[in-house]
Design an enzyme around this catalytic site. Structure first.
Site, PDB file in Angstrom:
ATOM      1  N   LYS A 151       1.948  -1.793  -2.669  1.00 39.39           N
ATOM      2  CA  LYS A 151       2.875  -2.918  -2.500  1.00 39.39           C
ATOM      3  C   LYS A 151       4.309  -2.392  -2.559  1.00 39.39           C
ATOM      4  O   LYS A 151       4.557  -1.227  -2.846  1.00 39.39           O
ATOM      5  CB  LYS A 151       2.681  -3.967  -3.603  1.00 39.39           C
ATOM      6  CG  LYS A 151       1.264  -4.503  -3.785  1.00 39.39           C
ATOM      7  CD  LYS A 151       0.790  -5.358  -2.637  1.00 39.39           C
ATOM      8  CE  LYS A 151      -0.628  -5.868  -2.871  1.00 39.39           C
ATOM      9  NZ  LYS A 151      -1.196  -6.543  -1.677  1.00 39.39           N
ATOM     10  N   SER A 176      -2.005  -6.538   3.982  1.00 40.96           N
ATOM     11  CA  SER A 176      -1.003  -7.125   3.082  1.00 40.96           C
ATOM     12  C   SER A 176       0.382  -6.491   3.215  1.00 40.96           C
ATOM     13  O   SER A 176       1.365  -7.069   2.755  1.00 40.96           O
ATOM     14  CB  SER A 176      -1.469  -7.007   1.627  1.00 40.96           C
ATOM     15  OG  SER A 176      -1.496  -5.650   1.215  1.00 40.96           O
TER      16      SER A 176
END
Length: 311
Positions: free
Chosen positions: A164, A94
């Site tokens: 993230k 990701s």
């Protein structure tokens, strides 16, 4: 002739007529030399035994101290893991290409203890806010991995953590329209340096790719760099935090890619997050008509108080 005989005899007698026995007088010297050699040999043997005893004691002392040294090292490692730096493994794609699956990153855990909060553009590790990892397989570490995770050299399998990039902080308005660009407080971000090649900054779908949100105070909005392969804030807007991550869930900022060695490097904040006017909302709050009137009224109130005091 008699005198000569007497003279010869007197040379072999002492004052009292006893023989001087020069051989006897030399004997103690010889005995003395022999005794000194024996004592030297004994001394060398004693020294050698003492050195051996000292080495033996040092060896025994080392093995006695080794468990203590290991204990101290483990305590220090645990303290470093708890308060300073911890290693984390990247479990998915990701964050490509910034981070690859299997990379190890070092996370700064110290600055949050002093009240520092995440800033735009930082890559952060945070605890799962509200079952973002539901359905993901759970790791089953062996004994060595368990020990390494306990001292901070590997991530703990029991902790549900994600990594993230921070896109917005408290007070920011973030919007994705069409394929992008992504905007923060009306300012477009140039994300070419970190968004995965071939991805668009915004995803055109009905599951959360198109949005306009305002981040509450004490929250952050996060997105993966591999935009079309990241289940981030966009796709968790139905949870109790509406896709936001509480600041107190943040473990720390990832500062270094530490492993593999050929991918070693720092994780700086991209320049686009330093552009002028990105925090325009905060500036607008200060320069709004109401705020300007309040600021202008302060000097008038002070002057009026001084006049009353002088009377």
């Amino acid at each position: 002739m008699g005198d000569v005989a007497v003279g010869a005899r007197s040379g072999h007698e002492g004052p009292e007529g006893q023989p001087e026995r020069p051989d006897d007088s030399a004997a103690p010297a010889v005995e003395g030399v022999s005794s000194s050699g024996s004592e030297s040999e004994d001394g060398d043997a004693s020294t050698e035994r003492a050195e051996q005893d000292a080495k033996s004691k040092k060896q025994r002392s080392f093995w006695k101290e080794l468990p203590i040294l290991i204990g101290i090292a483990l305590v220090l490692a645990l303290l470093i893991k708890t308060f300073l730096v911890q290693a984390f493994s990247i479990p998915s794609d990701s964050m490509q290409n910034t981070l690859q699956q299997g990379d190890r990153v070092l996370v700064d855990k110290l600055t949050p203890w002093f009240g520092s909060e995440p800033e735009r553009g930082e890559v952060v590790v945070f605890h799962d806010p509200d079952n973002w990892l539901a359905g993901e397989p759970t790791a089953n570490p062996n004994a060595l991995q368990t020990v390494l995770s306990w001292i901070g050299l590997m991530p703990s399998a029991e902790e549900k953590d994600l990594i993230k990039r921070v896109i917005g902080v408290g007070g920011d308005t973030i919007q994705c329209k069409g394929t992008g660009p992504l905007t923060v407080n009306g300012k477009a971000l140039n994300e070419a340096s970190y968004v995965y090649a071939g991805n668009t900054p915004c995803s055109v779908d009905e599951e959360g790719g198109q949005f306009k949100v305002k981040v509450p105070k004490g929250m952050i909005w996060v997105m993966g760099d591999h935009r079309q392969n990241s289940r981030d804030s966009r796709y968790n807007q139905a949870d109790k935090n509406h896709g936001m991550v509480p600041v107190d869930k943040v473990v720390g900022r990832a500062i270094v890619k530490a492993w593999p060695i050929n991918r070693w490097g720092t994780l700086p904040v991209p320049d686009t997050f330093g552009q002028t006017g990105l925090s325009s909302q905060a500036a607008a709050a200060v320069t709004s008509p109401g705020a300007m009137a309040l600021v202008g009224a302060v000097p008038l109130v002070l002057v009026r108080r001084r006049r009353k005091a002088s009377k």
